[in-house]
Design an enzyme around this catalytic site. Structure first.
Site, mmCIF file in Angstrom:
data_model
loop_
_atom_site.group_PDB
_atom_site.id
_atom_site.type_symbol
_atom_site.label_atom_id
_atom_site.label_comp_id
_atom_site.label_asym_id
_atom_site.label_seq_id
_atom_site.Cartn_x
_atom_site.Cartn_y
_atom_site.Cartn_z
ATOM 1 C CG LEU A 34 85.713 -0.917 34.262
ATOM 2 C CD1 LEU A 34 84.796 -0.091 33.262
ATOM 3 C CD2 LEU A 34 87.014 -0.222 34.531
ATOM 4 C CG ASP A 37 66.585 0.741 40.920
ATOM 5 O OD1 ASP A 37 66.316 1.042 42.184
ATOM 6 O OD2 ASP A 37 67.505 0.052 40.426
#
Length: 233
Positions: free
Chosen positions: A15, A131
């Protein structure tokens, strides 16, 4: 890796990937469902700190059962290479949605509320993501937001974090941070001033990053830009 079996997962296709590792689609042969498997890169797997951070990502995300946080199914080792099994998502990151133009107000409100709801759940569980960026926010084909990548997540202490920060008494142990004192972790354009200074953090650092993301959703450009990280700081 494609065509190989890891535990009871059969890898079917790649992916994507980056510096930290590779992500593949796989079939869970036990339950007959499609999943995504994230492998820590071979080079990173040799670093004790990277392995601990990778495991922390699995533990932090798996502790949160929320519709707007990517679900973690499993964590394991394959020939000394750690991997995380998570739900397979169909769609793209918010970063991809922002490549062309600012978003319509309806999307800003809808997706923004979903992100805020997920952050509230994480913060209620004493987990700081550290993050929050467009690259770590996934928009499914059905229009649902999923927060990804808890690799920098931190568990806050039981005490009153906000009071501790204001009094300058908050402390972070090596186990909580998984890095050396004074180290700065995160994505520079979205980091709060206290995160850039490597000061003790609480949940407000995620809210600051979220504000930067909302600004970019509304304007199509980052709140802080520069040719280098130093200029952005």
């Amino acid at each position: 890796m494609v065509g190989q079996s890891v535990s009871h997962y059969r890898v079917t296709r790649r992916l994507g990937g980056g510096g930290m590792g590779e992500v593949y689609e796989a079939l869970d042969t036990s339950l007959g469902r499609r999943v995504a498997i994230k492998f820590l890169s071979t080079a990173r797997a040799k670093s004790h700190e990277s392995v601990l951070r990778f495991e922390r990502e699995a533990r932090a995300a798996s502790a949160l059962n929320h519709p707007h946080i990517c679900t973690i199914h499993d964590f394991g080792l394959s020939e000394d290479q750690p991997f995380i099994v998570m739900e397979l998502l169909d769609g793209g990151t918010l970063r991809e949605h922002l490549k062309s133009a600012p978003l319509d107000a309806s999307f800003i409100v809808d997706w923004g509320c979903q992100i805020a709801d997920a952050l509230e759940a994480a913060h209620s569980a004493r987990i700081i993501h550290r993050d929050i960026t467009p690259a770590n926010l996934f928009i499914t084909a059905a229009g649902h937001v999923k927060i990804l990548d808890f690799g920098l997540a931190k568990l806050t202490p039981e005490k009153d974090v906000y009071a501790s920060i204001e009094q300058g008494e908050a402390e972070e142990t090596h186990e909580q941070l998984l890095t050396s004192p004074g180290a700065t972790l995160g994505t520079t354009p979205y980091m709060s001033p206290e995160q850039i200074r490597a000061d003790p953090l609480d949940q407000r650092t995620d809210l600051y990053s979220f504000g930067c993301v909302l600004y970019e959703m509304a304007t199509g450009r980052r709140a802080f830009e520069g040719r280098s990280s130093a200029l952005i700081v």
